[in-house]
Design a protein around this motif. Structure first.
Motif, PDB file in Angstrom:
ATOM      1  N   ARG A  90      36.546  26.229  49.525  1.00 59.64           N
ATOM      2  CA  ARG A  90      37.310  27.366  48.996  1.00 59.64           C
ATOM      3  C   ARG A  90      36.833  27.771  47.604  1.00 59.64           C
ATOM      4  O   ARG A  90      37.117  28.881  47.148  1.00 59.64           O
ATOM      5  N   HIS A  91      36.114  26.864  46.917  1.00 61.46           N
ATOM      6  CA  HIS A  91      35.739  27.116  45.525  1.00 61.46           C
ATOM      7  C   HIS A  91      34.239  26.986  45.275  1.00 61.46           C
ATOM      8  O   HIS A  91      33.666  27.808  44.564  1.00 61.46           O
ATOM      9  N   LYS A  92      33.631  25.911  45.798  1.00 61.18           N
ATOM     10  CA  LYS A  92      32.219  25.611  45.545  1.00 61.18           C
ATOM     11  C   LYS A  92      31.939  25.683  44.046  1.00 61.18           C
ATOM     12  O   LYS A  92      32.680  25.076  43.267  1.00 61.18           O
ATOM     13  N   MET A  93      30.934  26.425  43.607  1.00 58.33           N
ATOM     14  CA  MET A  93      30.616  26.484  42.172  1.00 58.33           C
ATOM     15  C   MET A  93      31.370  27.593  41.444  1.00 58.33           C
ATOM     16  O   MET A  93      31.325  27.669  40.211  1.00 58.33           O
ATOM     17  N   LYS A  94      32.070  28.435  42.153  1.00 61.75           N
ATOM     18  CA  LYS A  94      32.706  29.596  41.522  1.00 61.75           C
ATOM     19  C   LYS A  94      33.802  29.184  40.543  1.00 61.75           C
ATOM     20  O   LYS A  94      33.907  29.720  39.437  1.00 61.75           O
ATOM     21  N   LEU A  95      34.654  28.239  40.943  1.00 58.14           N
ATOM     22  CA  LEU A  95      35.720  27.798  40.041  1.00 58.14           C
ATOM     23  C   LEU A  95      35.143  27.086  38.831  1.00 58.14           C
ATOM     24  O   LEU A  95      35.666  27.219  37.711  1.00 58.14           O
ATOM     25  N   VAL A  96      34.054  26.357  39.024  1.00 53.69           N
ATOM     26  CA  VAL A  96      33.394  25.682  37.910  1.00 53.69           C
ATOM     27  C   VAL A  96      32.865  26.704  36.913  1.00 53.69           C
ATOM     28  O   VAL A  96      33.067  26.575  35.691  1.00 53.69           O
ATOM     29  N   GLU A  97      32.184  27.718  37.410  1.00 54.96           N
ATOM     30  CA  GLU A  97      31.621  28.747  36.535  1.00 54.96           C
ATOM     31  C   GLU A  97      32.721  29.474  35.765  1.00 54.96           C
ATOM     32  O   GLU A  97      32.609  29.709  34.556  1.00 54.96           O
ATOM     33  N   PHE A  98      33.802  29.813  36.457  1.00 57.46           N
ATOM     34  CA  PHE A  98      34.909  30.527  35.820  1.00 57.46           C
ATOM     35  C   PHE A  98      35.582  29.661  34.751  1.00 57.46           C
ATOM     36  O   PHE A  98      35.864  30.129  33.636  1.00 57.46           O
ATOM     37  N   THR A  99      35.815  28.406  35.066  1.00 57.76           N
ATOM     38  CA  THR A  99      36.528  27.519  34.144  1.00 57.76           C
ATOM     39  C   THR A  99      35.670  27.161  32.932  1.00 57.76           C
ATOM     40  O   THR A  99      36.158  27.150  31.795  1.00 57.76           O
ATOM     41  N   PHE A 100      34.394  26.850  33.161  1.00 55.47           N
ATOM     42  CA  PHE A 100      33.519  26.495  32.041  1.00 55.47           C
ATOM     43  C   PHE A 100      33.350  27.663  31.078  1.00 55.47           C
ATOM     44  O   PHE A 100      33.200  27.466  29.863  1.00 55.47           O
ATOM     45  N   TYR A 119      24.973  25.730  52.019  1.00 56.98           N
ATOM     46  CA  TYR A 119      26.407  25.541  51.776  1.00 56.98           C
ATOM     47  C   TYR A 119      26.885  26.391  50.605  1.00 56.98           C
ATOM     48  O   TYR A 119      27.912  27.094  50.702  1.00 56.98           O
ATOM     49  N   LEU A 120      26.140  26.369  49.497  1.00 54.80           N
ATOM     50  CA  LEU A 120      26.569  27.102  48.304  1.00 54.80           C
ATOM     51  C   LEU A 120      26.456  28.611  48.480  1.00 54.80           C
ATOM     52  O   LEU A 120      27.212  29.368  47.856  1.00 54.80           O
ATOM     53  N   GLU A 121      25.516  29.076  49.323  1.00 48.37           N
ATOM     54  CA  GLU A 121      25.320  30.512  49.498  1.00 48.37           C
ATOM     55  C   GLU A 121      26.266  31.129  50.514  1.00 48.37           C
ATOM     56  O   GLU A 121      26.460  32.348  50.511  1.00 48.37           O
ATOM     57  N   GLU A 122      26.857  30.311  51.369  1.00 46.29           N
ATOM     58  CA  GLU A 122      27.789  30.861  52.349  1.00 46.29           C
ATOM     59  C   GLU A 122      29.061  31.349  51.653  1.00 46.29           C
ATOM     60  O   GLU A 122      29.453  30.825  50.602  1.00 46.29           O
ATOM     61  N   PRO A 123      29.747  32.360  52.208  1.00 52.82           N
ATOM     62  CA  PRO A 123      30.976  32.883  51.588  1.00 52.82           C
ATOM     63  C   PRO A 123      32.033  31.792  51.447  1.00 52.82           C
ATOM     64  O   PRO A 123      32.098  30.850  52.230  1.00 52.82           O
ATOM     65  N   LEU A 124      32.864  31.961  50.434  1.00 52.77           N
ATOM     66  CA  LEU A 124      33.942  31.005  50.215  1.00 52.77           C
ATOM     67  C   LEU A 124      34.933  31.068  51.364  1.00 52.77           C
ATOM     68  O   LEU A 124      35.181  32.131  51.937  1.00 52.77           O
ATOM     69  N   LEU A 125      35.489  29.919  51.677  1.00 51.81           N
ATOM     70  CA  LEU A 125      36.508  29.850  52.711  1.00 51.81           C
ATOM     71  C   LEU A 125      37.800  30.467  52.180  1.00 51.81           C
ATOM     72  O   LEU A 125      38.186  30.234  51.031  1.00 51.81           O
ATOM     73  N   THR A 126      38.446  31.263  52.997  1.00 51.17           N
ATOM     74  CA  THR A 126      39.708  31.875  52.588  1.00 51.17           C
ATOM     75  C   THR A 126      40.753  30.800  52.328  1.00 51.17           C
ATOM     76  O   THR A 126      40.937  29.891  53.137  1.00 51.17           O
ATOM     77  N   SER A 127      41.423  30.898  51.203  1.00 48.18           N
ATOM     78  CA  SER A 127      42.423  29.890  50.837  1.00 48.18           C
ATOM     79  C   SER A 127      43.624  29.969  51.769  1.00 48.18           C
ATOM     80  O   SER A 127      44.077  31.050  52.142  1.00 48.18           O
ATOM     81  N   VAL A 128      44.102  28.815  52.173  1.00 46.70           N
ATOM     82  CA  VAL A 128      45.316  28.712  52.976  1.00 46.70           C
ATOM     83  C   VAL A 128      46.269  27.782  52.243  1.00 46.70           C
ATOM     84  O   VAL A 128      45.871  26.975  51.411  1.00 46.70           O
ATOM     85  N   GLU A 143      48.154  25.184  53.171  1.00 48.58           N
ATOM     86  CA  GLU A 143      48.028  23.749  53.403  1.00 48.58           C
ATOM     87  C   GLU A 143      46.631  23.459  53.956  1.00 48.58           C
ATOM     88  O   GLU A 143      46.453  23.178  55.136  1.00 48.58           O
ATOM     89  N   PHE A 144      45.650  23.514  53.073  1.00 49.03           N
ATOM     90  CA  PHE A 144      44.266  23.288  53.474  1.00 49.03           C
ATOM     91  C   PHE A 144      43.972  21.794  53.465  1.00 49.03           C
ATOM     92  O   PHE A 144      44.245  21.092  52.494  1.00 49.03           O
ATOM     93  N   ASP A 145      43.418  21.286  54.560  1.00 49.23           N
ATOM     94  CA  ASP A 145      43.053  19.874  54.689  1.00 49.23           C
ATOM     95  C   ASP A 145      41.545  19.763  54.568  1.00 49.23           C
ATOM     96  O   ASP A 145      40.804  20.005  55.524  1.00 49.23           O
ATOM     97  N   ILE A 146      41.093  19.376  53.370  1.00 54.45           N
ATOM     98  CA  ILE A 146      39.654  19.356  53.119  1.00 54.45           C
ATOM     99  C   ILE A 146      38.946  18.279  53.942  1.00 54.45           C
ATOM    100  O   ILE A 146      37.801  18.460  54.362  1.00 54.45           O
ATOM    101  N   LEU A 147      39.629  17.180  54.211  1.00 57.25           N
ATOM    102  CA  LEU A 147      38.995  16.122  54.999  1.00 57.25           C
ATOM    103  C   LEU A 147      38.786  16.572  56.439  1.00 57.25           C
ATOM    104  O   LEU A 147      37.757  16.259  57.051  1.00 57.25           O
ATOM    105  N   SER A 148      39.750  17.307  56.975  1.00 57.71           N
ATOM    106  CA  SER A 148      39.577  17.834  58.331  1.00 57.71           C
ATOM    107  C   SER A 148      38.439  18.839  58.374  1.00 57.71           C
ATOM    108  O   SER A 148      37.679  18.892  59.357  1.00 57.71           O
ATOM    109  N   TRP A 149      38.283  19.642  57.315  1.00 60.26           N
ATOM    110  CA  TRP A 149      37.203  20.634  57.291  1.00 60.26           C
ATOM    111  C   TRP A 149      35.846  19.948  57.339  1.00 60.26           C
ATOM    112  O   TRP A 149      34.962  20.351  58.110  1.00 60.26           O
ATOM    113  N   TRP A 150      35.671  18.920  56.526  1.00 59.53           N
ATOM    114  CA  TRP A 150      34.380  18.224  56.525  1.00 59.53           C
ATOM    115  C   TRP A 150      34.166  17.450  57.819  1.00 59.53           C
ATOM    116  O   TRP A 150      33.023  17.302  58.283  1.00 59.53           O
TER     117      TRP A 150
END
Length: 660
Positions: A481-491, A579-588, A590-597
């Protein structure tokens, strides 16, 4: 009295009626009715009477059948005092036997056997359950020798032999060893690596206790956090023992070469110890991720220190608030006057006042929040309660409210550690960065009180942020849902014009990890194969690659395909780049990141292996019940008196039971 046609008593029991109904019996088969008589006591009401003690029990009420289970318990568990006294002279086999009178007719042996099996007594199972009870509820081992406990068990089960509990300590250790083997079986087959945390407890006996907790994700993408070892060490002066403690744990659990990260608190470690521990990590390059694979900052302790510092800075005002709350709660008269004034002032708040525990900073926070909501009442309380003499001004209350505003940031950030199931590491970057942003903004506020309160907090937290943000950024980059985008925004918000350099560190860290894992997986795959594949490993190690040995039908060597991920060959894109170039996953919600991976592991075999290790990465060394502690936990005198094996068995087994 006749039973209604639609009422069918359970177990096909014979119901013996008394008086005029004696001849109107429905054929039943249960042995219960040799000990009970059924009588009608009113319209639609029938009760069963014990033939021994004459106590009555419900059986049929308004055509509703109560069954016979409670009747069986009455006679089989020694509840019937008359029957119990008659049976006191009877000896039963150790592993079972009927509680019925010795003169019980041996009728219907088949049914009797079935009923007896249902109530048979198993001394070994009883010992096991008592041991499990001691483990789960922290009861002392000597509880089994206390007369009250023995009498209680004998009332429940007259066949119980208390002398069998003399080996209760061995029973507890046996449970621990069985469950340890089960845990070892789980760890042996996990596809990834293991993260460890070290937590130190103290005691009054000049000894320390290191809790070693493992953090890993299994092949089904379930997160595990078991306590693996509890090791007794000298304290103070436990530093020299930490390295040996960890070496022993790695050997004990077959984790040599499988330790990904290690987290401990810098309060009980020196730089020499840290460097010795770093050598035990599976990733040998200390420059990867700025060395943050070995984390000296316990997230929960950092937050607790900040909260404690803020509370100490306002200790005088907080003491007045505490005394005010104590005054209201000290007597019913004071409480009634407080409530009457609240109603008169029409204060809408529904919060309840509470007195804090100074050793738990969250309780102080809750006390202050509740008091602030009711400050109007406290301000006027001296007009209706002559015993109230506190002097809290409006400025005092304003400062308390300001303090609560910043304590809430810390509280919300710490509370995530108490959630069930335990949060994965990708969730902490946003929480930590939020505190960093709020504290940074606060130091530039013109209000002198806020600046003086927040400046030392910001100085401490800024150090933690810089020492931990890289590994936290790597974790959030594993969130689709975030990849490097949240990092770039926060930094950009936290580092300003220097954000680019910090972002590059994260990008380089991701690439270095990807190379490290790809190399390990490649060498493992070639090592597992026979024939020519062994030659690949040998030539790779010698840095002399004869690609003609490994050419496929398209003229492309296996090794060229392998190294294309790292050489920037435009003909290929690595998993990481895709992975980094693909579009961000739409936020939901109750997202289960372990199930996604788990579902996307085939698309990203190398990245999924990195994700399993990174997402289980611990940011705190403390258990959920210690998150808000302001002091290092202390082992009580009783547990300190136990042997090292027994102590470890009781603590680890309890943790494993609870995780189930």
């Amino acid at each position: 009295m006749e039973l209604d046609a639609h009422v069918t008593p359970d177990n096909n029991d014979v119901i013996p009626y008394s008086g005029t109904q004696a001849n109107k019996r429905m054929r039943k088969k249960s042995m219960v009715w040799e000990y009970f008589t059924v009588e009608a006591v009113g319209a639609g009401c029938t009760r069963a009477y014990c033939n021994q003690c004459k106590k009555s029990f419900s059986y049929i009420t308004d055509s509703k059948l109560a069954g016979t289970s409670h009747l069986k318990r009455h006679i089989s568990m020694g509840i019937c005092q008359v029957l119990r006294e008659k049976n006191q002279q009877i000896s039963y086999p150790k592993t079972g036997g009927s509680q019925y009178n010795a003169n019980t007719p041996k009728k219907r042996p088949r049914e009797n056997s079935r009923f007896t099996n249902g109530i048979s007594f198993d001394q070994e199972r009883c010992n096991h359950d008592v041991a499990k009870m001691i483990i789960l509820h922290d009861y002392p081992l000597h509880i089994v020798k206390q007369q009250g406990f023995i009498d209680f068990l004998r009332i429940l089960q007259p066949q119980f032999n208390p002398s069998c509990l003399n080996s209760i300590e061995r029973d507890c250790i046996a449970i621990y060893l069985r469950k340890k083997q089960n845990m070892l079986n789980v760890i042996n087959v996990i596809p990834g690596q293991v993260n460890l945390t070290l937590e130190l407890w103290t005691s009054n006996q000049a000894m320390g206790y290191v809790f070693v907790r493992g953090h890993f994700i299994d092949s089904d993408w379930n997160l595990h956090r078991p306590i693996l070892n509890v090791v007794t060490v000298p304290f103070p002066g436990s530093e020299d023992s930490l390295n040996q403690t960890l070496v022993t744990c790695l050997s004990d659990w077959h984790l040599e070469g499988r330790l990904f990260t290690l987290a401990l608190d810098k309060s009980f470690s020196s730089e020499n110890v840290i460097e010795n521990l770093r050598g035990l990590l599976s990733v040998k390059n200390p420059a990867i991720l700025n060395g943050q694979l070995l984390n000296q900052n316990c997230y929960a302790r950092v937050l607790s220190r900040l909260a404690a510092d803020a509370l100490w800075a306002m200790r005088e005002t907080i003491s007045k608030v505490r005394d005010s709350v104590k005054h209201v709660k000290s007597s019913e008269t004071h409480k009634e006057k407080f409530i009457d004034l609240k109603q008169h002032l029409q204060v809408p708040s529904m919060v309840n006042l509470s007195i804090d525990d100074p050793c738990k900073w969250d309780t102080t926070y809750h006390m202050l929040v509740a008091a602030c909501e009711l400050k109007e009442i406290f301000i006027c309380l001296d007009t209706t309660d002559s015993d109230y003499r506190m002097t809290l001004t409006m400025d005092d209350w304003k400062q308390v409210e300001t303090l609560c505003t910043y304590l809430k940031y810390l509280y919300d950030a710490a509370k995530i550690l108490t959630q069930q199931p335990y949060p994965t590491s990708n969730l902490f970057f946003a929480e930590v960065s939020k505190i960093q942003v709020e504290l940074t903004q606060a130091v530039f506020i013109q209000d002198p009180f806020i600046r003086s309160l927040i400046f030392p907090l910001h100085e401490s937290f800024d150090q933690y942020w810089r020492e931990s943000c890289i590994i936290l950024a790597i974790a959030v980059a594993m969130d689709p849902r975030h990849k490097m985008k949240l990092v770039e925004f926060t930094f950009a918000k936290t580092f300003g014009e220097n954000a680019g350099a910090w972002i590059k560190i994260v990008e380089d860290g991701l690439r270095d990890l990807f190379i490290e894992y790809s190399t390990q997986m490649f060498l493992k795959a070639t090592n597992d194969d026979d024939g020519d594949d062994i030659m690949i490993k040998e030539t790779c190690q010698e840095d002399s690659i004869d690609c003609s040995l490994f050419v496929d039908g398209d003229g492309l060597s296996d090794y060229e395909f392998y190294i294309s991920d790292f050489t920037g060959n435009p003909q290929f894109k690595s998993e990481l780049e895709e992975y980094l170039e693909e579009p961000l996953l739409t936020s939901v919600e109750e997202f289960d990141i372990l199930s996604w991976w788990r579902l996307n592991g085939l698309n990203y075999p190398t990245l999924s292996r990195i994700a399993s290790d990174i997402l289980s990465l611990p940011v705190s060394t403390l258990s959920a019940d210690s998150v808000f502690d302001t002091q290092i936990r202390k082992m009580d005198s009783y547990r300190s008196s136990l042997s090292s094996l027994t102590l470890e068995a009781l603590i680890c087994a309890k943790d494993w039971f609870q995780s189930e």
